[in-house]
Design a protein around this motif. Sequence first.
Motif, short mmCIF file in Angstrom:
data_model
loop_
_atom_site.label_atom_id
_atom_site.label_comp_id
_atom_site.label_asym_id
_atom_site.label_seq_id
_atom_site.Cartn_x
_atom_site.Cartn_y
_atom_site.Cartn_z
N ALA A 148 38.41 96.12 57.30
CA ALA A 148 37.62 95.86 56.09
C ALA A 148 37.48 94.37 55.82
O ALA A 148 36.44 93.92 55.30
CB ALA A 148 38.27 96.55 54.89
N LYS A 164 33.15 92.79 41.44
CA LYS A 164 32.16 93.31 42.40
C LYS A 164 32.72 93.23 43.83
O LYS A 164 32.59 94.18 44.61
CB LYS A 164 30.87 92.50 42.29
CG LYS A 164 29.82 92.82 43.35
CD LYS A 164 29.24 94.21 43.22
CE LYS A 164 28.06 94.39 44.16
NZ LYS A 164 27.53 95.78 44.16
N LEU A 167 35.35 95.89 44.31
CA LEU A 167 34.76 97.21 44.44
C LEU A 167 34.16 97.42 45.83
O LEU A 167 34.33 98.47 46.45
CB LEU A 167 33.68 97.39 43.36
CG LEU A 167 33.06 98.79 43.23
CD1 LEU A 167 34.12 99.82 42.89
CD2 LEU A 167 31.96 98.78 42.17
N GLU A 168 33.46 96.41 46.33
CA GLU A 168 32.90 96.49 47.68
C GLU A 168 34.00 96.68 48.72
O GLU A 168 33.86 97.46 49.67
CB GLU A 168 32.08 95.23 47.99
CG GLU A 168 30.82 95.06 47.18
CD GLU A 168 29.73 96.04 47.59
OE1 GLU A 168 29.85 96.68 48.65
OE2 GLU A 168 28.75 96.16 46.84
N GLU A 170 36.95 98.07 48.28
CA GLU A 170 37.46 99.44 48.20
C GLU A 170 36.51 100.42 48.87
O GLU A 170 36.95 101.33 49.60
CB GLU A 170 37.70 99.84 46.76
CG GLU A 170 38.32 101.24 46.63
CD GLU A 170 38.63 101.63 45.20
OE1 GLU A 170 39.01 102.82 45.00
OE2 GLU A 170 38.52 100.79 44.30
N PHE A 171 35.21 100.27 48.66
CA PHE A 171 34.23 101.14 49.30
C PHE A 171 34.36 101.08 50.82
O PHE A 171 34.33 102.10 51.52
CB PHE A 171 32.81 100.75 48.90
CG PHE A 171 32.42 101.16 47.50
CD1 PHE A 171 33.13 102.15 46.83
CD2 PHE A 171 31.35 100.56 46.86
CE1 PHE A 171 32.78 102.54 45.54
CE2 PHE A 171 30.99 100.94 45.57
CZ PHE A 171 31.71 101.93 44.92
N ILE A 172 34.48 99.86 51.35
CA ILE A 172 34.60 99.68 52.80
C ILE A 172 35.84 100.39 53.32
O ILE A 172 35.80 101.10 54.34
CB ILE A 172 34.64 98.19 53.16
CG1 ILE A 172 33.29 97.52 52.84
CG2 ILE A 172 34.96 98.00 54.64
CD1 ILE A 172 33.32 96.01 52.92
N ARG A 174 37.46 102.91 52.03
CA ARG A 174 37.30 104.36 51.97
C ARG A 174 36.41 104.87 53.10
O ARG A 174 36.68 105.92 53.69
CB ARG A 174 36.74 104.77 50.61
CG ARG A 174 37.79 104.71 49.49
CD ARG A 174 37.24 105.22 48.18
NE ARG A 174 38.25 105.30 47.14
CZ ARG A 174 39.05 106.35 46.93
NH1 ARG A 174 38.95 107.41 47.70
NH2 ARG A 174 39.93 106.34 45.96
N ARG A 175 35.38 104.13 53.41
CA ARG A 175 34.52 104.54 54.53
C ARG A 175 35.27 104.51 55.86
O ARG A 175 34.91 105.23 56.79
CB ARG A 175 33.29 103.64 54.60
CG ARG A 175 32.26 103.90 53.50
CD ARG A 175 30.92 103.30 53.84
NE ARG A 175 30.98 101.85 53.94
CZ ARG A 175 30.72 101.02 52.95
NH1 ARG A 175 30.39 101.50 51.75
NH2 ARG A 175 30.78 99.72 53.12
N LYS A 176 36.31 103.71 55.92
CA LYS A 176 37.08 103.59 57.16
C LYS A 176 38.28 104.53 57.19
O LYS A 176 39.10 104.45 58.10
CB LYS A 176 37.50 102.14 57.37
CG LYS A 176 36.31 101.22 57.62
CD LYS A 176 36.74 99.81 57.93
CE LYS A 176 35.51 98.95 58.21
NZ LYS A 176 34.74 99.40 59.39
N ARG A 181 42.94 103.09 47.19
CA ARG A 181 43.48 101.73 47.23
C ARG A 181 44.97 101.79 46.92
O ARG A 181 45.43 102.65 46.17
CB ARG A 181 42.75 100.84 46.24
CG ARG A 181 42.89 101.26 44.79
CD ARG A 181 42.00 100.43 43.88
NE ARG A 181 42.18 100.81 42.49
CZ ARG A 181 41.45 100.36 41.50
NH1 ARG A 181 40.46 99.51 41.74
NH2 ARG A 181 41.68 100.75 40.25
#
Length: 356
Positions: A148, A164, A167-168, A170-172, A174-176, A181
């Motif tokens: 990430a 921001k 948040l980005e 954390e999104f990355i 989760r996608r991985k 978190r």
Amino acid sequence: MKDRLRGMQQSLKRFNIDAMLVNKPENRRYLSGFTGTAGSLMIDNNKAYLFTDFRYVEQAKEQSPDFTLVQIGNDYYQKVLHLLQQRGLKKIGFETDFVTHESFAKLQQELSGIQLFPVKNITEELRLVKDMEEQQLLQKAVDIVDQAWSEILSIAKPGMTEEKLALELEFIMRRKGAEGRAFDFIVASGERGALPHGVASQKEMKPGELVTIDCGAVYNGYHSDMTRNFMLGKPNQKQQDIYNIVLEAQMAGVEAVRPGVPAATVDLAARNVIERHGYAQNFGHGTGHGVGLAIHEGPRVSFNEQLVLQPGMVLTIEPGIYLPGWGGVRIEDIVLVTESGGRVLTKTPKNQLPVI
């Protein structure tokens, strides 16, 4: 799980108790594999019981085959007392650092005739040394953060808020594959870098600022923890100098990790570097901590921690310098204690301060 259960049963003798009640979620999961949010364990020298309600019965059967399942409603205490009496158990331990005063009073009231003993760290001591499965899960959690980081550097830019960016990130993760978190991410830019726990705010990051990010992922219950820094533009001399000092200290701490030494020795190795450069008063926390099913667990890596490191322990090394009104730097890796020294699980580069 059988080895962990045997370890607990051996510990009962050392603590001179007949059985142990386990309620802390990470301890419950460690000993039984049960991930439900409602449940309690009772472990004696020969048997292990898992108490849970209707919602988790099938889950408990699947996750905890080594435990006898006891379904409960509002009769938890009655069923515990029945089993204690049935098995002739009189001296029962409870987790003194987790059970509230109210819960303890309820235990005293309901478990009539049973001696209750406050016990501290009986499971946590078992969790200090990670088995091979735990090491693999921790490495996966670390890998998610490593992957990430390279992506977040391509997203970060002046004008973006710290929140921001967090948040980005954390999104990355989760996608991985992260299930969540590990904690509220620290994103501290500019002067806010002087806050060791500067949780991401609505502040906009600006050109010329040094940014500290402390983040971690949870994978199958196990936590990772990493801190890195980057520049929004070319660093000035002081920013580069402070970064280089912290890097030197962090690498000295990693180098000091080996079996047979007190954790305080590792702390001192990193702290001496920062003190030598004149910033002793600006490094006010421990050099690290253990990590596993909890983000902060033993061993503590601090000046007064005499616990001796053993192969299989996993800890962070994270010295920092914090200058009020200016900012700060912290660098953090996760390190596995091996027979020959420390093996850094974190792969994200640190030798150069990234510039965006």
